[in-house]
Design a protein around this motif. Sequence first.
Motif, PDB file in Angstrom:
ATOM      1  N   PHE A  12     -56.110  87.584   0.430  1.00 38.68           N
ATOM      2  CA  PHE A  12     -54.813  88.233   0.619  1.00 38.68           C
ATOM      3  C   PHE A  12     -54.680  89.475  -0.261  1.00 38.68           C
ATOM      4  N   ILE A  13     -55.148  89.402  -1.498  1.00 35.80           N
ATOM      5  CA  ILE A  13     -55.095  90.575  -2.367  1.00 35.80           C
ATOM      6  C   ILE A  13     -55.915  91.713  -1.780  1.00 35.80           C
ATOM      7  N   GLY A  14     -57.122  91.413  -1.326  1.00 32.90           N
ATOM      8  CA  GLY A  14     -57.981  92.448  -0.763  1.00 32.90           C
ATOM      9  C   GLY A  14     -57.389  93.080   0.478  1.00 32.90           C
ATOM     10  N   ALA A  15     -56.848  92.255   1.373  1.00 32.37           N
ATOM     11  CA  ALA A  15     -56.264  92.788   2.606  1.00 32.37           C
ATOM     12  C   ALA A  15     -55.032  93.623   2.308  1.00 32.37           C
ATOM     13  N   ARG A  16     -54.190  93.167   1.398  1.00 29.22           N
ATOM     14  CA  ARG A  16     -52.992  93.938   1.061  1.00 29.22           C
ATOM     15  C   ARG A  16     -53.363  95.273   0.425  1.00 29.22           C
ATOM     16  N   GLN A  17     -54.289  95.265  -0.481  1.00 26.80           N
ATOM     17  CA  GLN A  17     -54.669  96.511  -1.125  1.00 26.80           C
ATOM     18  C   GLN A  17     -55.278  97.505  -0.144  1.00 26.80           C
ATOM     19  N   ALA A  18     -55.975  97.000   0.863  1.00 29.14           N
ATOM     20  CA  ALA A  18     -56.617  97.867   1.849  1.00 29.14           C
ATOM     21  C   ALA A  18     -55.704  98.215   3.018  1.00 29.14           C
ATOM     22  N   GLY A  19     -54.531  97.605   3.080  1.00 27.64           N
ATOM     23  CA  GLY A  19     -53.645  97.824   4.216  1.00 27.64           C
ATOM     24  C   GLY A  19     -54.207  97.258   5.502  1.00 27.64           C
ATOM     25  N   ALA A  20     -55.019  96.220   5.396  1.00 24.72           N
ATOM     26  CA  ALA A  20     -55.742  95.674   6.544  1.00 24.72           C
ATOM     27  C   ALA A  20     -55.139  94.354   6.995  1.00 24.72           C
ATOM     28  N   GLY A  21     -55.544  93.920   8.186  1.00 29.05           N
ATOM     29  CA  GLY A  21     -55.094  92.646   8.715  1.00 29.05           C
ATOM     30  C   GLY A  21     -56.093  91.540   8.458  1.00 29.05           C
ATOM     31  N   PHE A  99     -48.105  90.672  10.261  1.00 30.08           N
ATOM     32  CA  PHE A  99     -46.741  90.268  10.597  1.00 30.08           C
ATOM     33  C   PHE A  99     -45.770  91.251   9.959  1.00 30.08           C
ATOM     34  N   ALA A 100     -44.649  91.518  10.647  1.00 29.47           N
ATOM     35  CA  ALA A 100     -43.603  92.362  10.075  1.00 29.47           C
ATOM     36  C   ALA A 100     -42.244  91.892  10.566  1.00 29.47           C
ATOM     37  N   ALA A 101     -41.243  91.992   9.694  1.00 23.81           N
ATOM     38  CA  ALA A 101     -39.880  91.611  10.061  1.00 23.81           C
ATOM     39  C   ALA A 101     -38.894  92.379   9.193  1.00 23.81           C
ATOM     40  N   VAL A 136     -31.978  95.281   2.250  1.00 23.75           N
ATOM     41  CA  VAL A 136     -32.904  94.904   3.313  1.00 23.75           C
ATOM     42  C   VAL A 136     -34.226  94.495   2.690  1.00 23.75           C
ATOM     43  N   GLU A 137     -34.735  93.346   3.115  1.00 23.92           N
ATOM     44  CA  GLU A 137     -36.105  92.993   2.771  1.00 23.92           C
ATOM     45  C   GLU A 137     -37.010  93.294   3.948  1.00 23.92           C
ATOM     46  N   ILE A 138     -38.156  93.898   3.667  1.00 25.84           N
ATOM     47  CA  ILE A 138     -39.214  94.035   4.656  1.00 25.84           C
ATOM     48  C   ILE A 138     -40.201  92.904   4.403  1.00 25.84           C
ATOM     49  N   ALA A 139     -40.270  91.991   5.356  1.00 23.04           N
ATOM     50  CA  ALA A 139     -41.256  90.916   5.291  1.00 23.04           C
ATOM     51  C   ALA A 139     -42.493  91.379   6.053  1.00 23.04           C
ATOM     52  N   SER A 140     -43.633  91.383   5.389  1.00 19.62           N
ATOM     53  CA  SER A 140     -44.863  91.786   6.083  1.00 19.62           C
ATOM     54  C   SER A 140     -46.060  91.179   5.372  1.00 19.62           C
ATOM     55  N   SER A 141     -47.025  90.749   6.174  1.00 17.72           N
ATOM     56  CA  SER A 141     -48.235  90.104   5.677  1.00 17.72           C
ATOM     57  C   SER A 141     -49.425  90.575   6.488  1.00 17.72           C
ATOM     58  N   ILE A 152     -45.889  76.750   3.227  1.00 16.33           N
ATOM     59  CA  ILE A 152     -47.021  76.739   2.299  1.00 16.33           C
ATOM     60  C   ILE A 152     -47.845  78.006   2.478  1.00 16.33           C
ATOM     61  N   CYS A 153     -48.065  78.384   3.721  1.00 17.64           N
ATOM     62  CA  CYS A 153     -48.786  79.624   4.004  1.00 17.64           C
ATOM     63  C   CYS A 153     -48.024  80.827   3.453  1.00 17.64           C
ATOM     64  N   VAL A 154     -46.709  80.855   3.679  1.00 21.57           N
ATOM     65  CA  VAL A 154     -45.891  81.981   3.220  1.00 21.57           C
ATOM     66  C   VAL A 154     -45.996  82.150   1.707  1.00 21.57           C
ATOM     67  N   VAL A 155     -45.906  81.052   0.975  1.00 19.52           N
ATOM     68  CA  VAL A 155     -45.962  81.124  -0.492  1.00 19.52           C
ATOM     69  C   VAL A 155     -47.287  81.693  -0.971  1.00 19.52           C
ATOM     70  N   THR A 156     -48.387  81.370  -0.281  1.00 18.12           N
ATOM     71  CA  THR A 156     -49.696  81.842  -0.744  1.00 18.12           C
ATOM     72  C   THR A 156     -49.877  83.339  -0.587  1.00 18.12           C
ATOM     73  N   ASP A 157     -49.058  83.990   0.229  1.00 23.94           N
ATOM     74  CA  ASP A 157     -49.147  85.448   0.368  1.00 23.94           C
ATOM     75  C   ASP A 157     -47.864  86.107  -0.113  1.00 23.94           C
ATOM     76  N   PHE A 158     -47.570  85.937  -1.401  1.00 25.48           N
ATOM     77  CA  PHE A 158     -46.447  86.614  -2.057  1.00 25.48           C
ATOM     78  C   PHE A 158     -45.121  86.378  -1.334  1.00 25.48           C
TER      79      PHE A 158
END
Length: 282
Positions: A12-21, A99-101, A136-141, A152-158
């Motif tokens: 998750f850290i790697g994908a977030r830092q790279a802006g990747a899915g 994901f985005a919301a 406003v919160e932007i939810a995105s993973s 449980i999944c949500v918690v593991t990605d910030f």
Amino acid sequence: MTPNQKTISEAFIGARQAGAGLRDYPGQLPATLADAYAIQDQSISRWPDRVDGWKIGLVPPEFRGPVGAERLVGPIFANLIRDHAIGQVHDMPVFADGFAAVEAEFIFVLGKPVPVGTKITPELTRDVAGRLHVGVEIASSPFPGINDLGPICVVTDFGNNFGLIVGPEIADWQSRSWADLPARVVISGEEVGATTAAALPGGPIGALEFILRLMQERGIALDAGSHISTGAVTGVHQAKVGDTSRVSFGEFGEIELSLSAVRSDWLGLTAGHRAAAHPIGS
């Protein structure tokens, strides 16, 4: 940390830092919320920014029994928090392949610190609550199925957070009824949710008391000035790159935004965005 927990955190850290899915969940889903929060703590310790707040999310009813919780939390990093000016339209990046919301929120800015070892009571909660803002919160993973797999999944990605817009302050919030604080979300011209702050169990102050208690259990101190986003009051409204949104709070103002694809170099672009942010430590 088990090898599985490390794998999840690193992915998750790697994908977030790279802006990747991430097409698939990167490992075996942890068995408990405690295991998930251990991954979150590990990821926070490795993230190149400081925590300046926390988001709260409601656990869907069908998951509450299995995980033993009604709410969950995730960190909000300093460089992902934006202050709102009247008339401003925010460009909010999200993970195009994830994901985005868009979520209407009521946000406390703590007026007092809450160190580890504090006895949490309803009276203490109101004493430390400080200011209340709309926002406003932007939810995105990076992982598009993050909500499908549950809390449980949500918690593991910030906690599925990728941005917070802090709007106008609600003056004298302590003397107002939660039912008198409206929220309405429109995405690309279609109303997707409308309610009041009373829709949150216990109102925003109930959400704040929950996170104060949880942070005591996790051994995390909260500084004065910390942003506490109390939950998606009208619901979690999934959106996509290119969507626009207007989030209205009646007399308390409105916030307009558009969603764009996060760039691979986004970390460098946001560095120092909130240089005066207060760190939150444990």
